[in-house]
Design an enzyme around this catalytic site. Sequence first.
Site, PDB file in Angstrom:
ATOM      1  N   SER A  28       3.868   2.633   5.417  1.00 20.71           N
ATOM      2  CA  SER A  28       3.732   3.879   6.176  1.00 20.71           C
ATOM      3  C   SER A  28       2.826   3.702   7.393  1.00 20.71           C
ATOM      4  CB  SER A  28       3.137   4.977   5.291  1.00 20.71           C
ATOM      5  OG  SER A  28       4.074   5.414   4.341  1.00 20.71           O
ATOM      6  N   TYR A 171      11.606  12.858   9.699  1.00 16.15           N
ATOM      7  CA  TYR A 171      11.046  11.594   9.200  1.00 16.15           C
ATOM      8  C   TYR A 171      11.486  11.358   7.759  1.00 16.15           C
ATOM      9  CZ  TYR A 171       7.440   8.191   7.845  1.00 16.15           C
ATOM     10  OH  TYR A 171       6.782   7.083   7.380  1.00 16.15           O
ATOM     11  N   VAL A 172      11.410  12.398   6.946  1.00 18.21           N
ATOM     12  CA  VAL A 172      11.813  12.305   5.538  1.00 18.21           C
ATOM     13  C   VAL A 172      13.305  12.018   5.433  1.00 18.21           C
ATOM     14  CG1 VAL A 172      11.965  13.547   3.346  1.00 18.21           C
ATOM     15  CG2 VAL A 172       9.969  13.871   4.832  1.00 18.21           C
ATOM     16  N   ALA A 174      15.261  10.597   7.554  1.00 20.44           N
ATOM     17  CA  ALA A 174      15.589   9.260   8.050  1.00 20.44           C
ATOM     18  C   ALA A 174      15.285   8.176   7.028  1.00 20.44           C
ATOM     19  CB  ALA A 174      14.821   8.984   9.348  1.00 20.44           C
ATOM     20  N   LEU A 201       9.998  14.093  -4.062  1.00 25.65           N
ATOM     21  CA  LEU A 201      11.389  14.345  -3.690  1.00 25.65           C
ATOM     22  C   LEU A 201      12.323  13.409  -4.445  1.00 25.65           C
ATOM     23  CD1 LEU A 201      13.448  15.816  -1.900  1.00 25.65           C
ATOM     24  CD2 LEU A 201      12.990  14.107  -0.122  1.00 25.65           C
TER      25      LEU A 201
END
Length: 234
Positions: A28, A171-172, A174, A201
């Site tokens: 990250s 972002y999530v 992708a 998630l």
Amino acid sequence: MQNFKVDFLTKNCKQIYQRKKHVILGISPFTSKYNESYIRKIIQWANSNFDDFSILLAGEESKNLLECLGYSSSKANQKVRKEIKRQIRFCEDEIIKCNKTITNRIHRFSDFKNNIYYIDIYKTIVDQFNTDSNFKNSCLKMSLQALQSKGKNVNTSIEITDETLEYAAQYVLAELPFFLNANPIINTQETLMAYHAPWELGTNIINDQFNLKMNEKQGYIILTEKGDNYVKSV
């Protein structure tokens, strides 16, 4: 060589891990955990424990997070380029020390914008985001957590609106194709996504809360350094 405790999202993830064919190391941006020392440790671990490994870095979408935290588009792009360049430098140096080739080993989300497999999975995810309010809310929740975390790491804060969250959620969205089925995208037979924390998630997906499925040849593992009890959901 650094030892890690490995936790598995499902029994199938454990079975994939036991075959030790391939792992994707998720790294990250703007996360204090991913300093030079930690990046080197996880690459050493992957090299020692798997036949092969890849590294997945954030794509262009990571600038969305910074823009949501108040940075201008140009400043956000500048910070993202600097951060990714820094991470790539650490990765390449350690890969060479492991006597591995660098070619086709380090990836970013945005590298696959023209990849037909990525496009197909991404379209399914976006359709789900636009039609399933529960899935959308789960993505927005992750976006909020990411903004709060990265806001601390870049020493800034700003009022977060629904519009902000939806922009940050790109972002999530992708990243999700690599969680669901990275194999056709990066040309592997089976693989695991490795990260330092649980992914709420992802847990919701494997618990069949949405109309999305993790491929049977895809897994997810959580790495915790021995003696490190800080791990939490992000």
